[in-house]
Design an enzyme around this catalytic site. Structure first.
Site, PDB file in Angstrom:
ATOM      1  N   SER A 110      -9.891  -0.327   7.045  1.00 53.56           N
ATOM      2  CA  SER A 110      -9.301  -0.191   5.702  1.00 53.56           C
ATOM      3  C   SER A 110      -8.630  -1.443   5.156  1.00 53.56           C
ATOM      4  O   SER A 110      -8.280  -1.489   3.974  1.00 53.56           O
ATOM      5  CB  SER A 110      -8.290   0.956   5.691  1.00 53.56           C
ATOM      6  OG  SER A 110      -8.956   2.181   5.781  1.00 53.56           O
ATOM      7  N   LYS A 139       0.842  -1.202   0.000  1.00 52.81           N
ATOM      8  CA  LYS A 139       0.000   0.000   0.000  1.00 52.81           C
ATOM      9  C   LYS A 139       0.875   1.248   0.000  1.00 52.81           C
ATOM     10  O   LYS A 139       1.888   1.303   0.702  1.00 52.81           O
ATOM     11  CB  LYS A 139      -0.910  -0.027   1.238  1.00 52.81           C
ATOM     12  CG  LYS A 139      -1.987   1.051   1.265  1.00 52.81           C
ATOM     13  CD  LYS A 139      -2.875   0.880   2.510  1.00 52.81           C
ATOM     14  CE  LYS A 139      -3.967   1.918   2.572  1.00 52.81           C
ATOM     15  NZ  LYS A 139      -4.776   1.793   3.816  1.00 52.81           N
ATOM     16  N   SER A 180      -9.790   2.158   2.953  1.00 58.25           N
ATOM     17  CA  SER A 180      -8.927   2.887   2.061  1.00 58.25           C
ATOM     18  C   SER A 180      -8.010   1.999   1.203  1.00 58.25           C
ATOM     19  O   SER A 180      -7.545   2.435   0.155  1.00 58.25           O
ATOM     20  CB  SER A 180      -8.054   3.844   2.865  1.00 58.25           C
ATOM     21  OG  SER A 180      -7.164   3.141   3.706  1.00 58.25           O
TER      22      SER A 180
END
Lengths: 512, 113
Positions: free
Chosen positions: A178, A79, A154
Site C-alpha cells: 500500500s 494517511k 491503499s
C-alpha cells in the site's frame, strides 16, 4: 499559480538559509490543495488552521535558534489510518465518520516533535483494504497523471498528494504493498521499512503481523530523512525493534553518486514474465541494465514459493483483519445505528456494521471468519502460516547470493477507475510483487522506472533488502534514481501533465 | 463454522464452495446484517476468492513450522509505574452515548437468552 515543486531537502535548505519561512511554504501547499484537490481528492480533511499555527511556531523556533532538526517547518500529509489528536480519523470508512481521536499515533507524535506542520489526512481504501483507493467510503482519489485512472492503494491519497505537489512529504502504511504500489503508479517514491522499524502504535490495525508505516515522497533522500524522523524503538508497540535506526540519509547520499561497484543485485525470476505489462517489464530491464553498467553484479535468483504468496496473504490478512475489526461494535466510538423496536446490543452491532462497512471490508471479514472456523483452520490458516515460513526461507536463500533483490513494483501501470472494482481477484493481483516482503518483514522501496510505452504512464522498480538492512534499499534506490534522472535529463514527475487549477485565471492568492 | 455444512469436518474436495446459506451464517458470526441483495452479490465473489486461495493446500509438508510473525518476538515488560493516560472525558469523547462517566450501551441480553 505554479506549484512549489521543491523537494523536502530543498525546502529544508531554504528554511535553514533564511530564504523562506514555514508559514510561506505551508500556505503555498494549502493553496495548491485548494486549487487542485477538487480534481484529485487526495485529502479527506485539510487542517489549514492547525498547519499554519504549527508553521508559525516553527518559524518562531528558528528565529530563536531552537530548530528541532532538518525537517522542522516542512509540511506533511498523513494517511487517514493514523490516529491524530484533535483531527478526524476515518480510515476511509463510514463507521469512523466524525471520530476525533483523543491521542496521537507514535508516528504522528514524532512528526509533531520534529516540527512538521500537518496539512491534513489523506484518502485511502477503507481500512487499507484495496489497491486503488476506490474502496474509500468518501469516493476515489484520482491519479495526477490521468484523472480517469486510479492512484494505487491503499495509500492512493498520500501518493497522489505528493505527485500533485499538494505536499512535499506524506505518511503511508504498507500491509501488502500500500506504500510501494501507489508509488509505482504515480511516479513517486515509497518505502516499506523493516517490520517493527516504525511504530504501529496508533495505526488502526488491518493485519498486525503485516502492517508497517513508512515514507511517501518524491525523492529517495527525502524518504530517508522522513524515515529517520518516524523510525526507532517505541515502548508502546510490543513488536517495535529495540535497536537504533541505520544511517539511512547517509546511505541515500552515498548511493546518489550512482556508483554500484561491488553490489550484488538479484533479479527474482518469479516476479516478472506472465501477468506483467510489456512496458513495465521493458522499463524494469532497462533499470537493471543501468545498474549493471554502474558496477553492480547482477544474478538471477529463484524464490519458488513466491507463487503462493498471494494466496497465503489472502488467508492471513483476512484472518487478522476479521479479528481486528471486531472492535467496531458501536459501543465506545464511531457509528451507532439503532434499529427500530427494542434492539439488543448485538442487534445494534449487526445493523451498524452493515451500514458502516463497505463491500470489500465485508468480503474480507467473512473470508477471515471462514478461514479461522473450526474444521477449516488447519486447512487454510494453518497452511498459510507454514507457507509463510517457506517464503521467508526463499528470501534467506536469495540473500545468500545477492545484497538486494529487484523486481517491477506492480505488474501494470494505473488502470481506469471502475475497471476492477467489482472483481476482487483482479484487484488482488496488483500486489503480486509487493506481498512477499510483508509476509517476511523485509524492507522495500519503489523508485520510478519511467513511463510504459503502451500508455505513457509511470512504472516502478522495487528493491528489497534483508530485515534490518533498510540502509541498502536507500543506497541502491538512490543510485538507480540518479542513473535514471541522468538518462531522462530531469525527474519523471516533470513529464506529468499540468493539472487544471481552480482559480488560475483569478488573482493568484498563493503569491502573498 | 458449525459442522452443519456440506463440508462438515473440513474441506473434503479440492474445489471448496460456500453456499449462500453459509455466507449468511458467516455474516451472522461476524455480526454483520446482510440484505438479500448483498448475499446474492457477495456469495459468488467469496467463492471465486476461495477457489483461488485453496491452491495453498499441499504446498507445505507437515514438518514445516508455522510463522505467525515475521521477526522473532519476545515478551515485552515495563516497570509497573504510573504514567499519564486518557482522562475519562477523553476516553468518552467518541462515545455514541454516555451516562455518569460510563459508556451507555443497549440491553446486552436478548429476550430468548
Amino acid at each position: 499559480m505554479s506549484p512549489d515543486k521543491r523537494t523536502a531537502v530543498e525546502l529544508a535548505d531554504a528554511l535553514a538559509a533564511g530564504e523562506t519561512t514555514s508559514v510561506e511554504i505551508t500556505r503555498a501547499h494549502l493553496d495548491r490543495i485548494a486549487a487542485v484537490d477538487g480534481d484529485i481528492h487526495a485529502f479527506l480533511h485539510v487542517d489549514a488552521e492547525g498547519a499554519l499555527r504549527d508553521a508559525a511556531a516553527s518559524d518562531a523556533r528558528r528565529v530563536a535558534g531552537e530548530s528541532r532538526g532538518v525537517l522542522d517547518g516542512v509540511p506533511i500529509a498523513v494517511k487517514d489510518v493514523m490516529a491524530t489528536r484533535g483531527l478526524p480519523t476515518t480510515c476511509g470508512s463510514r463507521i469512523l465518520e466524525g471520530w476525533i481521536p483523543p491521542y496521537d499515533a507514535t508516528v504522528v507524535a514524532h512528526l509533531r516533535r520534529a516540527g512538521l506542520p500537518i496539512l491534513g489526512k489523506t484518502n485511502m481504501d477503507e481500512f487499507a483494504m484495496g489497491s486503488s483507493t476506490e474502496h474509500s467510503a468518501y469516493g476515489p482519489t484520482h491519479n495526477p497523471w490521468d484523472l480517469d485512472r486510479i492512484p494505487g492503494g491503499s495509500g492512493g491519497g498520500s501518493a497522489a498528494a505528493v505527485a500533485a505537489y499538494e505536499a512535499p512529504l506524506a505518511i503511508g502504511t504498507d500491509t501488502g504493498g500500500s506504500i510501494r504500489q501507489p508509488g509505482a503508479v504515480t511516479g513517486t517514491v515509497g518505502v516499506k521499512p523493516t517490520y517493527g522499524g516504525v511504530s504501529r502504535y496508533g495505526l488502526v490495525a488491518l493485519a498486525n503481523s503485516l502492517d508497517q508505516p513508512g515514507p511517501v515522497t518524491r525523492t529517495v533522500v527525502d524518504a530517508a530523512l522522513l524515515h529517520e524522523v518516524i523510525g526507532g524503538h517505541d515502548p508502546l508497540d510490543s513488536t517495535s525493534i529495540d535497536q537504533p535506526v541505520p544511517a539511512l540519509v547517509e546511505a541515500a547520499r552515498r548511493g546518489a553518486d550512482g556508483d554500484l561497484t561491488g553490489v550484488r543485485i538479484g533479479v527474482v525470476r518469479e516476479l516478472g514474465g506472465e501477468g506483467y505489462q510489456g512496458g513495465v517489464l521493458t522499463r524494469f530491464e532497462e533499470s537493471v541494465e543501468l545498474m549493471t553498467k554502474a558496477g553492480a553484479e547482477v544474478v538471477e535468483v529463484s524464490c519458488p514459493h513466491f507463487v503462493h504468496a498471494l494466496a497465503t496473504y489472502y488467508l492471513i490478512l483476512p484472518a487478522e483483519a476479521s479479528s481486528n475489526l471486531a472492535r467496531f461494535d458501536a459501543m465506545r466510538y464511531g457509528l451507532r445505528v439503532t434499529p427500530d423496536g427494542d434492539p439488543s446490543a448485538e442487534d445494534v452491532m449487526r445493523a451498524t456494521r452493515e451500514a458502516g462497512f463497505g463491500d470489500e471490508v465485508k468480503r474480507r471479514i467473512m473470508l477471515g471468519t471462514y478461514a479461522l472456523s473450526s474444521g477449516y483452520y488447519d486447512a487454510y490458516y494453518g497452511q498459510a502460516q507454514k507457507v509463510r515460513t517457506l517464503v521467508s526461507r526463499d528470501f534467506d536463500a536469495a540473500f545468500q547470493d545477492a545484497d538486494v533483490l529487484v523486481s517491477p513494483t506492480a505488474p501494470t501501470t494505473a488502470f481506469k477507475i471502475g475497471e476492477k472494482v467489482d472483481d476482487p481477484l483482479a484487484m488482488y493481483l496488483n500486489d503480486l510483487a509487493t506481498i512477499p516482503a510483508n509476509l517476511s518483514g523485509v524492507p522495500g522501496i519503489s523508485v520510478p522506472s519511467g513511463l510504459a510505452d503502451e500508455d505513457g504512464l509511470p512504472a516502478g522498480v522495487q528493491i528489497l533488502a534483508p530485515a534490518m538492512a533498510d540502509d541498502r534499499v536507500y543506497r541502491v534506490g538512490a543510485a538507480l534514481e540518479t542513473l535514471l534522472v541522468r538518462e531522462w535529463g530531469g525527474r519523471l514527475l516533470d513529464q506529468a501533465p499540468a493539472l487544471p487549477a481552480v482559480g488560475d485565471a483569478e488573482t493568484p492568492e498563493g503569491v502573498r | 463454522m458449525p459442522e452443519t455444512s456440506e463440508h462438515a469436518g473440513g474441506p473434503a474436495s479440492d474445489h471448496p464452495t460456500i453456499s449462500r446459506d453459509e455466507v449468511a451464517h458467516l455474516a451472522d458470526l461476524a455480526r454483520i446484517d446482510l440484505s438479500e441483495a448483498e448475499l446474492d452479490h457477495l456469495a459468488p465473489q467469496l467463492n471465486v476468492i476461495l477457489e483461488s486461495i485453496a491452491s495453498i493446500q499441499g504446498v507445505a509438508s507437515a514438518d514445516v513450522p508455522p510463522t505467525s510473525h515475521p521477526l522473532p518476538l519476545t515478551n515485552v515488560y515495563r516497570d509497573d509505574v504510573e504514567r499519564p493516560g486518557l482522562t475519562a472525558a477523553e476516553a468518552l469523547s467518541g462515545a455514541p452515548e454516555e451516562e455518569q462517566q460510563r459508556f451507555k450501551v443497549p440491553r446486552i441480553l436478548g429476550y430468548d437468552q
